[in-house]
Scaffold this motif. Sequence first.
Motif, mmCIF file in Angstrom:
data_model
loop_
_atom_site.group_PDB
_atom_site.id
_atom_site.type_symbol
_atom_site.label_atom_id
_atom_site.label_comp_id
_atom_site.label_asym_id
_atom_site.label_seq_id
_atom_site.Cartn_x
_atom_site.Cartn_y
_atom_site.Cartn_z
ATOM 1 N N PRO A 217 36.583 9.216 17.272
ATOM 2 C CA PRO A 217 35.886 7.870 17.312
ATOM 3 C C PRO A 217 35.828 6.784 17.981
ATOM 4 O O PRO A 217 36.883 5.213 18.209
ATOM 5 N N PHE A 218 34.681 6.905 19.094
ATOM 6 C CA PHE A 218 34.481 5.777 19.533
ATOM 7 C C PHE A 218 34.738 4.177 19.278
ATOM 8 O O PHE A 218 34.086 4.027 18.696
ATOM 9 N N HIS A 219 34.975 3.947 20.266
ATOM 10 C CA HIS A 219 35.082 2.405 19.755
ATOM 11 C C HIS A 219 35.783 1.625 18.716
ATOM 12 O O HIS A 219 34.971 0.689 17.216
ATOM 13 N N SER A 220 36.825 2.497 18.099
ATOM 14 C CA SER A 220 37.922 1.686 17.164
ATOM 15 C C SER A 220 39.595 1.960 18.031
ATOM 16 O O SER A 220 39.836 2.164 18.826
ATOM 17 N N SER A 221 40.074 1.532 16.902
ATOM 18 C CA SER A 221 41.336 0.940 17.483
ATOM 19 C C SER A 221 42.176 2.189 17.529
ATOM 20 O O SER A 221 43.045 2.111 18.895
ATOM 21 N N MET A 222 41.551 3.644 17.031
ATOM 22 C CA MET A 222 42.262 4.624 17.768
ATOM 23 C C MET A 222 42.384 4.910 19.315
ATOM 24 O O MET A 222 42.978 5.551 19.662
#
Length: 227
Positions: free
Chosen positions: A115-120
Amino acid sequence: GIVPAVTAGLSLGEYGALVAAKKMSWQDALRVIERRGLFMQEAVPVGGAMSAVMGLDFEKVEEICRNTGGIVEPANYNCPGQIVISGEAEAVEKAGAAIKAAGAKRVAPLKVSGPFHSSMLKGAGEQLKPELSKVTWMDSDIPYVSNTIAEPVADSSAIEGLLVRQVSESVRWQQSVEKMMEMGVEVFVEIGPGKTLAGFLKRIDRKFPCITIETAEDLKKLEELVC
């Protein structure tokens, strides 16, 4: 002998932009990129999901993401009518259904490994800090436009923190291109395989020419235009 007036790169391409702007060496860039990829993969071993949304305004997509349970966030603002969402697989699927119901032309799941460019991926950004602290940052007169803030950055001391944030924050590509237009850019040059960014540029403002450089022979097109 061709020197860019300003550089920018989408996601991983930001490192190429920094090298082209003479802010970091390509040796440092390759080392950091290798570690960045490893940290991102380790941060979410069970994966996540991303979907491209076509035909719905950014504000509506943002609103739906905020109102969806779980983690789902805007990852890439590519061009008018195209935004990518990223996060937990279930939340991305749920948001995608709501986005489609709200009038989007298409919601297309992307074949990605995380999940790129997410807070994960915030932890991956934190892990990257020590690697970035080893970089020999160089001063140059060539600004580059940061993915994270869509503003030109001339001070090399600010770059490190922005690259940490970039791992888990949205890529504001449309806004970055619009900023470069405001700065007086007349011709864009896309370097690398494919013509994805040239396609985005046409959607942002088709008045601006874009030369795509995929091979050494393609450099002749650039020489003919600017020399």
